[in-house]
Design a protein around this motif. Structure first.
Motif, mmCIF file in Angstrom:
data_model
loop_
_atom_site.group_PDB
_atom_site.id
_atom_site.type_symbol
_atom_site.label_atom_id
_atom_site.label_comp_id
_atom_site.label_asym_id
_atom_site.label_seq_id
_atom_site.Cartn_x
_atom_site.Cartn_y
_atom_site.Cartn_z
ATOM 1 N N LEU A 89 0.723 -1.263 0.079
ATOM 2 C CA LEU A 89 -0.061 -0.205 0.000
ATOM 3 C C LEU A 89 0.756 0.746 0.104
ATOM 4 O O LEU A 89 1.956 0.897 1.041
ATOM 5 C CB LEU A 89 -0.758 -0.267 0.921
ATOM 6 N N PHE A 90 -0.171 2.269 -0.747
ATOM 7 C CA PHE A 90 1.058 3.420 -0.827
ATOM 8 C C PHE A 90 0.809 5.017 -1.067
ATOM 9 O O PHE A 90 -1.142 4.727 -1.138
ATOM 10 C CB PHE A 90 2.821 3.467 -1.942
ATOM 11 N N GLN A 91 1.001 5.769 -0.649
ATOM 12 C CA GLN A 91 0.394 7.127 -0.450
ATOM 13 C C GLN A 91 -0.653 6.721 0.814
ATOM 14 O O GLN A 91 -1.421 7.444 0.532
ATOM 15 C CB GLN A 91 0.060 7.856 -2.118
ATOM 16 N N LEU A 92 0.285 6.785 1.899
ATOM 17 C CA LEU A 92 -0.603 6.305 2.599
ATOM 18 C C LEU A 92 -1.735 7.930 3.868
ATOM 19 O O LEU A 92 -0.844 8.520 3.441
ATOM 20 C CB LEU A 92 -0.123 5.608 4.104
ATOM 21 N N ASP A 93 -2.241 7.476 4.590
ATOM 22 C CA ASP A 93 -3.374 8.569 4.593
ATOM 23 C C ASP A 93 -1.974 9.348 5.771
ATOM 24 O O ASP A 93 -1.522 8.688 6.980
ATOM 25 C CB ASP A 93 -4.167 7.984 4.787
ATOM 26 N N GLY A 94 -2.421 10.137 4.561
ATOM 27 C CA GLY A 94 -1.158 11.609 5.912
ATOM 28 C C GLY A 94 0.001 11.309 5.973
ATOM 29 O O GLY A 94 1.200 12.043 6.595
ATOM 30 N N ASP A 95 1.242 10.196 5.241
ATOM 31 C CA ASP A 95 1.527 10.407 4.569
ATOM 32 C C ASP A 95 2.086 10.214 3.244
ATOM 33 O O ASP A 95 2.232 8.810 2.847
ATOM 34 C CB ASP A 95 2.744 10.059 5.864
ATOM 35 N N LYS A 96 2.292 10.839 2.097
ATOM 36 C CA LYS A 96 2.347 10.513 0.471
ATOM 37 C C LYS A 96 3.229 10.078 0.637
ATOM 38 O O LYS A 96 4.039 9.923 -0.979
ATOM 39 C CB LYS A 96 1.460 11.595 -0.194
ATOM 40 N N SER A 97 4.760 10.143 0.682
ATOM 41 C CA SER A 97 6.033 9.859 0.407
ATOM 42 C C SER A 97 6.048 8.277 1.308
ATOM 43 O O SER A 97 6.776 8.022 1.061
ATOM 44 C CB SER A 97 6.693 11.001 0.974
ATOM 45 N N SER A 98 4.811 7.688 1.592
ATOM 46 C CA SER A 98 5.525 6.424 2.990
ATOM 47 C C SER A 98 4.273 4.759 2.229
ATOM 48 O O SER A 98 3.962 4.265 0.763
ATOM 49 C CB SER A 98 4.702 6.628 3.808
ATOM 50 N N LEU A 99 4.876 3.854 2.393
ATOM 51 C CA LEU A 99 4.185 2.538 1.851
ATOM 52 C C LEU A 99 4.701 1.366 3.152
ATOM 53 O O LEU A 99 5.296 1.796 4.234
ATOM 54 C CB LEU A 99 5.463 1.997 0.470
ATOM 55 N N HIS A 100 3.507 0.299 3.113
ATOM 56 C CA HIS A 100 3.610 -0.487 3.824
ATOM 57 C C HIS A 100 2.991 -1.745 3.470
ATOM 58 O O HIS A 100 2.275 -1.859 2.697
ATOM 59 C CB HIS A 100 2.474 -0.638 5.297
ATOM 60 N N TRP A 101 3.907 -2.362 3.460
ATOM 61 C CA TRP A 101 4.189 -4.382 2.824
ATOM 62 C C TRP A 101 3.492 -4.588 3.767
ATOM 63 O O TRP A 101 3.752 -4.654 4.518
ATOM 64 C CB TRP A 101 4.766 -4.494 1.660
ATOM 65 N N SER A 102 2.534 -5.728 3.434
ATOM 66 C CA SER A 102 2.673 -6.706 4.180
ATOM 67 C C SER A 102 3.026 -8.089 4.416
ATOM 68 O O SER A 102 4.151 -8.007 3.870
ATOM 69 C CB SER A 102 1.203 -7.436 3.109
ATOM 70 N N GLY A 103 2.542 -8.737 5.313
ATOM 71 C CA GLY A 103 3.660 -10.246 5.611
ATOM 72 C C GLY A 103 3.745 -11.170 4.242
ATOM 73 O O GLY A 103 3.146 -10.584 3.618
ATOM 74 N N ILE A 104 4.864 -11.651 3.829
ATOM 75 C CA ILE A 104 5.225 -12.498 2.873
ATOM 76 C C ILE A 104 4.205 -13.689 2.517
ATOM 77 O O ILE A 104 3.426 -14.059 3.060
ATOM 78 C CB ILE A 104 6.791 -13.322 2.867
ATOM 79 N N ASN A 105 3.395 -13.403 1.181
ATOM 80 C CA ASN A 105 2.152 -14.068 0.770
ATOM 81 C C ASN A 105 0.952 -13.775 2.010
ATOM 82 O O ASN A 105 0.375 -14.975 2.088
ATOM 83 C CB ASN A 105 2.531 -15.174 0.526
#
Length: 198
Positions: free
Chosen positions: A134-150
């Motif tokens: 997931l990227f362009q997180l709420d409140g921080d357009k320069s961020s990303l967050h990735w899930s656990g593997i698979n």
């Protein structure tokens, strides 16, 4: 003088008219805000289309079935934005900056629902290797967050290789281009490489 053939297609003995447009599906009730046609590894193809307030399954006969969430009320895609979709295994993920990230399991779901694991709200979603990003997180357009593997339901940083990152330079993260198990991150002012290095 040179002969010019316009709006025609080649046929066995010369040129013929272009085929007419074919009606694919009934019209959405309001302005479209994104869609995905996804094909699973088992060969099942599904098309989902979204509006500001609803998500629809496009049936084989062209009719539409409302597959919006049943808990949480109508969606609220922000003005000027659209849905972002990705296929993760046999699961369609849908996100916009206002609503909780949604999922639809092809072959088993009847409606979209909030993705378990409490992922952050985000403008965009992408699959990078074995991770849902997931990227362009709420409140921080320069961020990303990735899930656990698979595991699209694991969002706790440090567990199953899930993590998050906010970049101090480059301004907003505008796009992710996948290359194998990694990706190139395109920022307003530059690029970064995302590599899988467990």
């Amino acid at each position: 003088a040179k002969a010019v053939a316009m709006n025609v297609a080649p046929v066995a003995d010369g040129w013929g008219p272009l085929p007419s447009f074919v009606h694919y599906a009934n019209a959405l009730p309001t302005e479209p805000k994104g869609s995905i046609t996804a094909r699973t590894a088992e060969g099942v193809t599904v098309t989902i289309a979204g509006t500001t307030t609803n998500l629809y399954l496009v049936n084989n006969d062209g009719t539409l079935t409302d597959v919006s969430r049943t808990v949480g009320g109508a969606y609220a895609v922000p003005a000027g934005d659209e849905w972002s979709f990705a296929l993760f295994g046999s699961r369609i993920i849908a996100t916009n900056l206002t609503d909780d990230v949604q999922y639809y399991d092809i072959g088993t779901s009847t409606d979209f629902a909030a993705l378990p694991g409490t992922p952050p709200k985000a403008r965009f979603v992408k699959v990078v290797g074995d991770f849902l990003v997931l990227f362009q997180l709420d409140g921080d357009k320069s961020s990303l967050h990735w899930s656990g593997i698979n595991n699209s339901e694991q969002w706790v940083p440090g567990e199953e290789l899930s993590d998050t990152n906010s970049f101090p330079d480059g301004e907003e993260l505008q796009a992710i281009s996948v290359n194998g198990s990694g990706a190139t991150l395109a920022f307003r002012k530059g690029f970064r490489t995302m590599t899988f290095a467990p």
